[in-house]
Motif scaffolding. Structure first.
Motif, PDB file in Angstrom:
ATOM      1  N   GLU A 170     -18.677 -33.598  12.679  1.00 23.41           N
ATOM      2  CA  GLU A 170     -18.768 -34.670  11.801  1.00 23.41           C
ATOM      3  C   GLU A 170     -19.497 -34.718  10.232  1.00 23.41           C
ATOM      4  OE1 GLU A 170     -18.642 -39.145  11.926  1.00 23.41           O
ATOM      5  OE2 GLU A 170     -19.015 -38.489  13.590  1.00 23.41           O
ATOM      6  N   LEU A 171     -20.972 -34.582  10.120  1.00 24.82           N
ATOM      7  CA  LEU A 171     -22.209 -34.278   9.207  1.00 24.82           C
ATOM      8  C   LEU A 171     -21.099 -33.128   8.492  1.00 24.82           C
ATOM      9  CD1 LEU A 171     -24.321 -34.975   7.548  1.00 24.82           C
ATOM     10  CD2 LEU A 171     -25.500 -33.866   9.481  1.00 24.82           C
ATOM     11  N   ASN A 172     -20.682 -31.768   8.742  1.00 25.93           N
ATOM     12  CA  ASN A 172     -20.441 -30.858   7.943  1.00 25.93           C
ATOM     13  C   ASN A 172     -19.271 -31.207   7.320  1.00 25.93           C
ATOM     14  OD1 ASN A 172     -22.539 -29.093   9.215  1.00 25.93           O
ATOM     15  ND2 ASN A 172     -21.691 -29.007  10.698  1.00 25.93           N
ATOM     16  N   THR A 173     -18.265 -31.446   7.841  1.00 25.27           N
ATOM     17  CA  THR A 173     -17.088 -32.052   7.610  1.00 25.27           C
ATOM     18  C   THR A 173     -17.730 -33.210   6.214  1.00 25.27           C
ATOM     19  OG1 THR A 173     -15.786 -31.680   9.042  1.00 25.27           O
ATOM     20  CG2 THR A 173     -14.777 -33.375   7.327  1.00 25.27           C
ATOM     21  N   LEU A 174     -18.480 -33.785   6.077  1.00 29.21           N
ATOM     22  CA  LEU A 174     -18.747 -35.174   4.973  1.00 29.21           C
ATOM     23  C   LEU A 174     -19.320 -34.180   3.941  1.00 29.21           C
ATOM     24  CD1 LEU A 174     -20.460 -38.145   6.918  1.00 29.21           C
ATOM     25  CD2 LEU A 174     -18.182 -37.689   5.573  1.00 29.21           C
ATOM     26  N   LEU A 175     -20.230 -33.064   4.496  1.00 29.24           N
ATOM     27  CA  LEU A 175     -21.439 -32.741   3.315  1.00 29.24           C
ATOM     28  C   LEU A 175     -20.293 -31.642   2.445  1.00 29.24           C
ATOM     29  CD1 LEU A 175     -24.723 -31.910   4.799  1.00 29.24           C
ATOM     30  CD2 LEU A 175     -24.158 -33.851   3.540  1.00 29.24           C
ATOM     31  N   THR A 176     -19.542 -30.783   3.693  1.00 31.36           N
ATOM     32  CA  THR A 176     -17.997 -29.808   2.561  1.00 31.36           C
ATOM     33  C   THR A 176     -17.788 -30.265   1.092  1.00 31.36           C
ATOM     34  OG1 THR A 176     -17.008 -29.763   4.523  1.00 31.36           O
ATOM     35  CG2 THR A 176     -19.106 -28.281   4.018  1.00 31.36           C
TER      36      THR A 176
END
Length: 310
Positions: A170-176
């Motif tokens: 979820e965090l990776n999706t937000l960051l990318t």
């Protein structure tokens, strides 16, 4: 001289640090290890990082490892080093990396003391701005990077990439989705092949490969299968190689390093005589399991071309 502000893309080589029986860095063996990775086509060399037992190295050992990596690589691929932990030591090692001709460094998180996001932003920013080299920031263990932290780091030209060792998708999706091509995105999960198919759709183009130290042709075959959508090949390598190795790696703390050296030894690649404490060597039963897995792996996925003599 103009510096290309772009992190390496593809399979990234993280060589181990071979030690002699007297617990000294074996520079000649390190040269052979790096030559092997270059001959196998890995896209970058990350020396003196976690797989290289970075926290256990003296400053003089660190210098010698960087010198060997830069000399052997000879500009064929970028050379990155490991810095991190104690910020004062990190600044010294960053300068050593610059002085010795490295292309950049991977900034490992500070340990033990957890900081607020503003403090983490300052930590990474201070190290990144201390030289003109490229910097990749690493989120793992007790450190995650918020949108506000990466927004601050996005203003630092030296920061070219983000490596993820948390696995918070979820965090990776937000960051990318927020920063897109501003950063290169690197999968730094333990045995990254396990998770790479989930990372590619988010824009992750690179990963650090532990198994590339001893079976790089299989890691390459797997990655090519992931990128081309060859699910049959991906599933086969999962079943017979990656997941069995990952099962062993998960048995003991420190196997992220010592299992690499065991794998190299089994395949016949020089790996040194020891690991440094608190890491322990691979237990006999796990070593025997690795021997079986790697024999089956090499039989099922033989090398199509011979590697350069080491």
């Amino acid at each position: 001289m103009s510096i290309k502000r772009k992190a390496p893309v593809g399979i990234l080589g993280f060589p181990i640090t071979p030690f002699t029986i007297n617990n000294k860095v074996d520079e000649q063996m390190l040269e052979k290890n790096i030559q092997f990775l270059l001959a196998e086509g890995l896209e970058a060399i990350f020396a003196a990082c976690a797989a290289g037992e970075y926290p256990s190295l003296s400053k003089e050992e660190y210098k010698s490892i960087v010198e060997v990596a830069v000399s052997v690589t000879g500009g064929k691929v970028p050379v990155y080093t490991g810095v991190g932990g104690n910020i004062q030591t990190s600044l010294e090692l960053a300068q050593i990396s610059a002085d010795k001709g490295a292309d950049g460094y991977l900034i490992l998180p500070p340990y033990l003391v957890s900081g607020e996001q503003a403090g983490l932003a300052d930590y990474f920013k201070t190290i990144a701005e201390s030289t003109n080299l490229n910097a990749i920031v690493y989120q793992r263990d007790n450190v995650y990077l918020s949108i506000s932290t990466l927004a601050a780091l996005a203003k630092v030209p030296q920061v070219v990439g983000v490596k993820d060792g948390l696995g918070n998708m979820e965090l990776n999706t937000l960051l990318t989705q927020t920063f897109k091509e501003r950063f290169s995105w690197i999968n730094g999960m333990p045995l990254a092949e396990v998770t790479m198919p989930a990372y590619v759709p988010l824009g992750f183009e690179s990963y650090s490969s532990a198994i590339s130290n001893y079976i790089p042709h299989i890691s390459r075959k797997f990655y090519n299968g992931v990128l081309s959508g060859d699910q049959e090949t991906v599933n086969e390598i999962y079943q017979y190689v990656i997941l069995p190795i990952n099962k062993i790696r998960s048995q003991c703390k420190g196997y992220a390093v010592s299992l690499i050296k065991a794998g190299m030894e089994i395949i016949g690649i020089p790996a040194g005589q020891t690991v440094r404490r608190p890491i322990l060597p691979v237990e006999k039963e796990h070593y025997a399991e690795m021997e079986t897995i790697l024999k089956n792996a090499m039989d099922r996925f033989p090398k199509e071309t011979s590697i350069q003599s080491i």
